[in-house]
Design an enzyme around this catalytic site. Structure first.
Site: not given
Ligand code: OSB
Ligand code: MG
Length: 371
Positions: A163, A263
């Site tokens: 991130k 997603k």
């Molecule tokens: O942007 O992919 C994302 C988790 C919560 C909200 C958005 C994101 C994420 C993650 C975690 O990056 C992904 C996971 O569940 O391992």
């Molecule tokens: Mg993302």
């Protein structure tokens, strides 16, 4: 449910997960069916406009009734009809997805069929395994970040996603790339933290041979992503912007989406997710399965979806223990040689653990399934 470690992104820090589940009990079918859906909305509307209490409200007051009132409903519910029945309600894809998932899970359990088989994954010739990536939160200190990444590599994860946000980007990526060497796949996710004018800054990431940069700009800014794709060599991947198959197709045509994060919750359900997979595959756009810190319910379903052939890149489908000390399913996703095994049990790919579920259930509401 408490997270084993805080998860910080450019939009905030999650320390626990308040999860809304939908359970569909269809008592008039033969055999009776019972299914679960997980709503991926977070507690606050900071990743997207949805949030968990809003999702619960729209389900109770606007969505469930539309299935119950379906004049063509013949006792049970048909998952293939759910999205169409809910379409008059604008937005709320995560709430809709949870409802469709519960119906689909019930239907597949009644039919004794796994979701993986249902979408055409060949599960009849031995276990199917898919590579597992891990999403790593923003760390205050680069040393701490390197320690965290080392731990995940020791666990066996085959791809690291960092991130990022302004102030925690190039230096963090450089340090991780230096530590892991050139051969471990690495990518970054900005969760909309940059602006159109940040092109030259983001181009500094090109040096580190990243698989992709995920959602640098705001959700609505498709044209900005297309311009960025000209300025930055690292492929642009969209997450938040892709809210349906139609928007995905447009983003691809505009040159804004070189790779797609799929997603199911964000696009209104697993069936729409399959359609996005199909259209990306037809256009040569690689896809991978994103995550929303799901319990074993959503995680098992994601692992099934990600076995489709267009999922060319490892997904954010880490082991349950990446986030949770105790899951609510009897068959939590585990890591084996950097891979997870695609579930083949009837339904969406999990078995609920009633005791564990009881322990974390804070409230439940029953809605009638007859008009
Ligand atoms: O942007 O992919 C994302 C988790 C919560 C909200 C958005 C994101 C994420 C993650 C975690 O990056 C992904 C996971 O569940 O391992
Ligand atoms: Mg993302």
């Amino acid at each position: 449910m408490p997270l084993v470690t805080p998860f910080r992104t450019s939009f905030g820090t999650e320390t626990s997960r308040d999860i809304l589940l939908v359970r569909a009990i269809v008592a008039s079918g033969s055999p009776d069916a019972d299914g679960w859906g997980e709503c991926v909305a977070l507690a606050q509307p900071t990743y997207s406009a949805e949030y968990v209490d809003g999702a619960q409200h729209v389900l109770e007051h606007h969505l469930v009734g539309r299935l119950v009132d379906d004049p063509e409903r013949d006792g049970g519910f048909d998952a293939a009809r759910v999205a169409g029945r809910l379409a008059p309600v604008h937005g709320h894809p995560m709430a809709k997805a949870a409802l469709e998932m519960a119906v689909l899970d019930a239907q597949l359990r009644a039919a004794g069929r796994s979701f993986a088989a249902h979408i055409g994954v060949d599960v009849d010739h031995g276990p199917v395994r898919i590579p597992s990536g891990v999403s790593v939160g923003i760390h205050d200190s680069v040393d701490d970040l390197l320690r965290t990444v080392s731990g995940y590599l020791e666990d066996g994860y085959v791809r690291i996603k960092l991130k990022i946000e302004p102030g925690a980007d190039v230096d963090h990526v450089a340090a991780v790339r230096a530590m892991i060497g050139p051969d471990t796949p690495l990518q970054v996710d900005a969760n909309t933290a940059y602006r159109r004018t940040d092109g030259s800054h983001l181009a500094r990431l090109d040096e580190y041979d990243l698989l992709l940069v995920e959602q640098p700009l705001p959700e609505e800014d498709i044209v900005g992503h297309a311009r960025l794709a000209e300025e930055v060599v690292t492929p642009i991947c969209l997450d938040e912007s892709l809210v349906s198959a139609a928007t995905t197709q447009d983003a691809i045509e505009l040159g804004a989406c070189e790779i797609a994060n799929i997603k199911p919750g964000r696009v209104g359900g697993y069936l729409e997710a399959v359609r996005i997979h199909d259209l990306c595959r037809a256009r040569g756009i690689p896809v991978w399965c994103g995550g929303m810190i799901e319990t074993g319910i959503g995680r098992g379903a994601n692992a099934s979806l990600a076995a489709l052939p267009g999922f060319e890149l490892p997904g954010d489908i880490s082991a349950s223990n990446r986030f949770y000390a105790r899951d609510v399913v009897v068959d939590p996703i585990t890591l084996d040689g950097g891979h997870v095994t695609v579930p083949t049990t009837p339904g969406m790919g999990f078995g609920v653990d009633p005791g564990a579920m009881d322990d974390v259930t804070t409230a439940s509401t029953t809605l009638p399934t007859t008009p």
